[in-house]
Design a protein around this motif. Sequence first.
Motif, PDB file in Angstrom:
ATOM      1  N   VAL A 273     -12.291 -55.197 -39.074  1.00 17.90           N
ATOM      2  CA  VAL A 273     -11.199 -56.145 -39.307  1.00 17.90           C
ATOM      3  C   VAL A 273      -9.931 -55.351 -39.615  1.00 17.90           C
ATOM      4  O   VAL A 273      -9.941 -54.467 -40.477  1.00 17.90           O
ATOM      5  CB  VAL A 273     -11.541 -57.061 -40.515  1.00 17.90           C
ATOM      6  N   LEU A 274      -8.860 -55.649 -38.913  1.00 19.16           N
ATOM      7  CA  LEU A 274      -7.564 -55.039 -39.217  1.00 19.16           C
ATOM      8  C   LEU A 274      -6.858 -55.952 -40.213  1.00 19.16           C
ATOM      9  O   LEU A 274      -6.659 -57.146 -39.951  1.00 19.16           O
ATOM     10  CB  LEU A 274      -6.724 -54.888 -37.942  1.00 19.16           C
ATOM     11  N   VAL A 275      -6.513 -55.392 -41.385  1.00 18.70           N
ATOM     12  CA  VAL A 275      -5.927 -56.185 -42.466  1.00 18.70           C
ATOM     13  C   VAL A 275      -4.500 -55.706 -42.737  1.00 18.70           C
ATOM     14  O   VAL A 275      -4.262 -54.505 -42.894  1.00 18.70           O
ATOM     15  CB  VAL A 275      -6.768 -56.064 -43.763  1.00 18.70           C
TER      16      VAL A 275
ATOM     17  N   GLY B 109     -21.371 -45.690 -46.304  1.00 16.70           N
ATOM     18  CA  GLY B 109     -22.052 -46.253 -45.143  1.00 16.70           C
ATOM     19  C   GLY B 109     -21.333 -47.479 -44.608  1.00 16.70           C
ATOM     20  O   GLY B 109     -21.496 -47.845 -43.463  1.00 16.70           O
ATOM     21  N   GLY B 110     -20.536 -48.108 -45.463  1.00 21.88           N
ATOM     22  CA  GLY B 110     -19.829 -49.310 -45.034  1.00 21.88           C
ATOM     23  C   GLY B 110     -18.474 -49.035 -44.403  1.00 21.88           C
ATOM     24  O   GLY B 110     -17.675 -49.924 -44.195  1.00 21.88           O
ATOM     25  N   HIS B 111     -18.235 -47.773 -44.111  1.00 24.68           N
ATOM     26  CA  HIS B 111     -16.964 -47.356 -43.527  1.00 24.68           C
ATOM     27  C   HIS B 111     -16.753 -47.949 -42.131  1.00 24.68           C
ATOM     28  O   HIS B 111     -17.691 -48.023 -41.352  1.00 24.68           O
ATOM     29  CB  HIS B 111     -17.005 -45.832 -43.392  1.00 24.68           C
TER      30      HIS B 111
ATOM     31  N   LEU C 298     -12.016 -48.046 -47.689  1.00 21.43           N
ATOM     32  CA  LEU C 298     -10.951 -49.064 -47.668  1.00 21.43           C
ATOM     33  C   LEU C 298      -9.576 -48.484 -47.301  1.00 21.43           C
ATOM     34  O   LEU C 298      -9.024 -48.820 -46.273  1.00 21.43           O
ATOM     35  CB  LEU C 298     -10.874 -49.787 -49.022  1.00 21.43           C
ATOM     36  N   GLY C 299      -9.012 -47.644 -48.160  1.00 19.74           N
ATOM     37  CA  GLY C 299      -7.671 -47.113 -47.868  1.00 19.74           C
ATOM     38  C   GLY C 299      -6.603 -48.189 -47.954  1.00 19.74           C
ATOM     39  O   GLY C 299      -5.881 -48.475 -47.001  1.00 19.74           O
TER      40      GLY C 299
ATOM     41  N   VAL D 228     -11.240 -52.138 -41.903  1.00 24.58           N
ATOM     42  CA  VAL D 228     -12.451 -52.177 -42.733  1.00 24.58           C
ATOM     43  C   VAL D 228     -13.549 -52.932 -41.999  1.00 24.58           C
ATOM     44  O   VAL D 228     -13.302 -53.610 -40.999  1.00 24.58           O
ATOM     45  CB  VAL D 228     -12.179 -52.869 -44.098  1.00 24.58           C
ATOM     46  N   ARG D 229     -14.788 -52.839 -42.536  1.00 32.10           N
ATOM     47  CA  ARG D 229     -15.893 -53.652 -42.017  1.00 32.10           C
ATOM     48  C   ARG D 229     -15.745 -55.078 -42.546  1.00 32.10           C
ATOM     49  O   ARG D 229     -15.216 -55.296 -43.642  1.00 32.10           O
ATOM     50  CB  ARG D 229     -17.216 -53.056 -42.498  1.00 32.10           C
ATOM     51  N   GLU D 230     -16.277 -56.032 -41.781  1.00 30.98           N
ATOM     52  CA  GLU D 230     -16.217 -57.429 -42.231  1.00 30.98           C
ATOM     53  C   GLU D 230     -16.869 -57.597 -43.602  1.00 30.98           C
ATOM     54  O   GLU D 230     -16.394 -58.370 -44.440  1.00 30.98           O
ATOM     55  CB  GLU D 230     -16.908 -58.349 -41.210  1.00 30.98           C
TER      56      GLU D 230
END
Length: 186
Positions: free
Chosen positions: A30-32, A115-117, A136-137, A145-147
Amino acid sequence: MIAVKAAVAAGDGTYVIDTIHIQEPVADEVLVRMKAAGICHTDWDSVRWGKPILMGHEGAGVVERVGPQVQGLRPGDQVILNWAIPCYQCFQCMEGNQHICEKNSAVVAGNKVAGGHATLESSTWRGQPTERAFGLGTMAEYTLVREAACVGYTQTMPSASAAIVSCGVMTGYGSVVNAALTKNKA
Ligand SMILES: [Zn+2]
Ligand SMILES: [Zn+2]
């Protein structure tokens, strides 16, 4: 690919506000567009972790675009970003204990890539793939980020208030409920 401004720990004890490049979301990414980000003492620590890092692990923003496998989010949704990113596949996740996911919580204890990167190669600084803090960053105009890192929040909640739920509020609540109260009962 988009060019955005971000706070980057340079890996030598300093940080810079610089341009990074982010690829379009693939798979469950997801692009936030970030609206607010908090500063935690761990961000201060992270400038001395000896490697470049896209800084920030608490924040809130608006979904800009989603990858083809994203099912629960649409552009325009407001989301808080959560660094305890569950895999939904391990024993603890299946038991409903996503906060102690066996696969992805190692990042909290160690200094590994979560792992959720989102795809590591999809964010670059000075031409090199660069890790996002805790996957996150958040100290950037946009992040990828991941959903599973996204938690929705209401339109009426101010972004700056929502942002600190990501780490400051969770950490404080966890300290009281899991440590202080448990100790009291013993
Ligand atoms: Zn923090
Ligand atoms: Zn898990």
